[in-house]
Write an enzyme that holds these catalytic residues in place. Structure first.
Site, short mmCIF file in Angstrom:
data_model
loop_
_atom_site.label_atom_id
_atom_site.label_comp_id
_atom_site.label_asym_id
_atom_site.label_seq_id
_atom_site.Cartn_x
_atom_site.Cartn_y
_atom_site.Cartn_z
CB SER A 48 -0.77 0.07 1.26
OG SER A 48 -0.24 -0.04 2.45
N GLY A 85 -1.74 -4.43 1.03
CA GLY A 85 -2.04 -5.52 1.75
C GLY A 85 -0.95 -6.61 1.14
CG ASN A 114 1.09 -5.57 4.53
OD1 ASN A 114 0.60 -4.80 5.35
ND2 ASN A 114 1.06 -5.27 3.14
CG ASP A 195 -3.87 4.64 8.10
OD1 ASP A 195 -2.79 5.84 8.31
OD2 ASP A 195 -3.74 3.82 7.45
CG HIS A 198 -1.47 3.84 4.47
ND1 HIS A 198 -2.27 3.22 5.82
CD2 HIS A 198 -1.13 2.88 3.95
CE1 HIS A 198 -2.40 2.12 5.48
NE2 HIS A 198 -1.66 1.65 4.42
#
Length: 222
Positions: A48, A85, A114, A195, A198
């Site tokens: 991402s 992801g 991830n 969040d 990012h």
């Protein structure tokens, strides 16, 4: 890790799971070959952080890379094969098809974060990255490996081993290394989306500037 850390904790990891790093999306690629003027191809194989998660289309660092190449009249096509992801296992599985279809001259590998978030054993992550690099090199592509850090709450020993993995692989396999994609913004909350995982659109030029000094010497210029 002092300044060199990716600033998120347990709450942000939970928010990540709920809100999207693990949500898969399709990638777009510029044409690999033109009938009139074939161009060498750069493939960006990432997650991402390279797939424009939470950003307007064509505002991520990979899109900015296309623009910089055009501005400097460096004739490369850029295929963004990043999926939000994605893990190193996913990247490894996709590599044969990408190499066969796009025949890249350069592969930028931005994967691994991830794996840590999902608890993948470090040895598995390292083996997957090694295979990705070797697959690229067997297809006569040069490799840029993009390093990452994991949350400090994973423990100092693990975070150091995780980051050192990238340095080890780059040295052993003669790949170019970007030490840390988020260098320079990691301690700036305003450079991250809500969040705190990012980077924002405002941060994307910094990400490109971290990759560019390693990538640029590999480019053929007229």
């Amino acid at each position: 890790m002092n300044k060199r850390r990716w600033i998120f904790g347990t709450a942000a990891v939970a928010a990540l799971t709920a809100s999207g790093l693990f949500a898969f999306s399709s990638f777009t690629a510029t044409p690999a070959r033109s009938a009139e003027a074939p161009r060498p191809v750069i493939v960006v194989l990432g997650d991402s952080l390279s797939a424009e998660y939470g950003l307007a289309q064509d505002t991520g660092w990979v899109a900015l890379l296309r623009k910089r190449l055009a501005e400097q009249r460096i004739d490369y096509s850029v295929a963004n094969a990043s999926i939000s992801g994605d893990t190193t296992s996913g990247g490894r599985a996709r590599m044969p098809e990408l190499m066969a279809r796009l025949k890249p001259s350069i592969v930028v590998v931005e994967l691994g974060a991830n794996d840590a978030l999902r608890g993948v054993p470090l040895a598995t992550t390292q083996d997957n990255l090694r295979t990705i690099i070797e697959q690229a090199q067997q297809g006569h592509a040069k490799v840029v490996l993009v390093g990452m850090y994991v949350p400090s709450n994973y423990g100092q020993a693990y975070t150091q081993r995780f980051h050192a993995m990238y340095t080890t692989l780059a040295h052993e396999l003669n790949a170019r290394l970007v030490p840390f994609l988020l260098a320079g913004i990691e301690n700036k909350p305003d450079m991250f989306q809500s969040d705190q995982m990012h980077p924002t659109q405002q941060a994307q030029p910094a990400l490109l500037d971290n990759v560019w000094p390693v990538l640029a010497p590999l480019l053929r210029r007229k």
